[in-house]
Design a protein around this motif. Structure first.
Motif: not given
Length: 494
Positions: A245-250, A260-263, A271-273, A303-308
């Motif tokens: 479960l990936t969460v973006v909080a403010s 939210v992103l569930l994978t 998963h950043l994008e 810290w991966s090539e896709e996210d950077l």
């Protein structure tokens, strides 16, 4: 009686349909006796009453319209939503436990209108309303934007692993299946009897299907009984099927979930994008203008090539701060050897200069790792060889695009404002996971069906946002009481 010639036959009678005079959906009337008793026993500022005040603000017209005005009246969706929200906040996550608690808990009975709702009705409502929970979650973000609680420059992203409703016996790992197929191919089938040949064929078919599923889903492992799960390493608890479960909080103080992103991935790479694109959509729907530049901080898992690459392409609308992680795979440095920083990378010439000042031979393209390999020259007579390589000559792998993205992120992280902002990441997103796992006790999902999995996760995050809004309202009331002007002193008698 015969039909006269020349006269048309009468039309066939159509079956009568029951048309309601009032198409408005009708729901069960409250149990007055049970509700009156619960009304006296539930305090005025009880959590159930405060949750109900929030539930009354949700727009449920479309969900209520699906209910019928004919036949037996069902339970109101607003009551069921209030029940599940309050149950999530007090740690009731299974329909069986919630239905059992409805028989004795006065607060739950007050939310249900005095009724004892069955397990089937509770589970059916949760399984069929994942879209409702997600829409309500986005509605809480809209309320927070209207009250000025969302900080677009204080976003944090991270993930947590949740145990899946699946058995270890249903897990298939690609590397293990490939190793097992290799051993099965070495078996002399002609030397086996009929029973052993049938068992051998079943084993081959089993592992071939596992490899096919892993390649089809682009995963290292699959769970046959739960397509949304995969094998994951849990801290201090071994390896089990789970969900990520990936969460973006403010906000550092608000800690509201805005994305939210569930994978079923075993790590955070790539998963950043997906998480940030959904966050931008939710914030824009809540009233935040799109030209506004967001700022998000993530740990070394991203810290991966896709996210950077995503951070570099969307630098104009999104300021991404990522903590550098250790190099892995062909980019890793062996212990006791010179680090990669000792080699000079010349991007213009696509050349590599070793610590001894010599330009390395190459490149040779490595298709498997998608990198270029360079080889040292004069290594046998080089005085730095013991610290540089244990082989006859040093090899050096480079991903030029990755190196450029890495330098850009490292330059951004060296700025003073980036360091101060990144230190707030843990206080932004980590308390969300503490709220789910420690306060609510939500560590494992109770279903293996994809719609119910999404609905259960969205429901818990909705409960978290509701709890944050309730905390905000209580603090606001305390602030108003403390800041109220004191009454003027009584006049002294003359």
């Amino acid at each position: 009686m015969k039909q006269e010639a020349g006269r048309p036959c009468p039309p066939a009678k159509q079956p009568r349909r029951r048309i309601p005079k009032d198409p408005t959906p009708r729901f069960k009337a409250p149990d007055r006796e049970a509700l009156a008793l619960a009304e006296r026993l539930v305090p005025r500022e009880h959590l159930a009453r405060r949750v109900w005040r929030v539930v009354e603000r949700f727009e449920l017209t479309q969900v209520e319209a699906r209910s019928s005005a004919l036949g037996q009246n069902g339970f109101a969706p607003r009551q069921l939503l209030g029940l599940w929200l309050y149950a999530s906040l007090i740690g009731l996550h299974q329909g069986t436990r919630l239905a059992r608690a409805l028989q004795t808990d006065c607060a739950l009975r007050w939310l249900s209108g005095g009724h004892c709702i069955s397990v089937a009705v509770l589970n059916r409502f949760r399984a069929q309303n994942g879209a409702l929970f997600l829409a309500a979650l986005e509605e809480t973000v809209r309320w927070a934007v209207q009250e000025g609680l969302v900080r677009t420059r204080e976003l944090g992203i991270d993930s947590v692993r949740l145990r899946a409703h699946a058995s270890r016996s249903q897990v298939r790992v690609r590397t293990q299946s490939l190793r097992r197929l290799k051993h099965l191919r070495a078996v002399d089938v002609d030397a086996l009897d009929a029973c052993q040949r049938a068992q051998h064929a079943r084993q081959v078919r089993k592992h071939q299907e596992a490899v096919h599923l892993c390649e089809q889903r682009a995963q290292a492992s699959v769970v046959l009984s739960n397509p949304r799960a995969a094998l994951m390493q849990f801290p201090g608890n071994g390896v089990h099927p789970g969900h990520r479960l990936t969460v973006v909080a403010s906000g550092v103080t608000q800690r509201l979930v805005v994305g939210v992103l569930l994978t079923a991935s075993g790590n955070d790479k790539g998963h950043l994008e997906g998480a940030m694109q959904q966050t931008r959509r939710v914030l824009h729907a809540a009233g935040v203008p799109l030209p506004l530049r967001l700022q998000v901080a993530g740990d070394s898992g991203y810290w991966s090539e896709e996210d950077l690459r995503f951070a570099a392409l969307h630098h104009a609308c999104m300021d991404v701060l990522l903590n550098p992680g250790p190099a892995t795979g062909p980019l890793a440095t062996k212990p006791g050897m010179l680090p990669r920083e000792a080699f000079e990378l010349q991007h213009a010439r696509r050349a590599v200069v070793c610590p001894a000042g010599r330009t390395m031979h190459g490149p040779v393209l490595n298709h498997f790792d998608r990198c270029e390999v360079y080889f040292g020259q004069g290594c046998p007579t080089c005085p730095l060889r013991p610290q540089c390589s244990q082989a006859e000559r040093r090899t050096f792998t480079v991903r030029w695009e990755y190196e450029g993205l890495l330098e850009a992120m490292q330059t951004r992280m060296k700025q003073p404002d980036a360091k101060a902002r990144y230190l707030q990441r843990m206080a932004t997103v980590e308390p969300v996971f503490a709220s789910l796992q420690q306060d609510m006790g939500f560590r494992r999902l109770s279903s293996r069906h994809p719609p119910t999995i999404d609905a259960e996760v969205f429901l818990k995050l909705l409960a978290h946002n509701v709890s944050r809004l309730l905390t905000r309202s209580r603090l606001f009331c305390v602030f108003v009481l403390l800041e109220a002007p004191a009454s003027p002193p009584a006049s002294q008698p003359g």
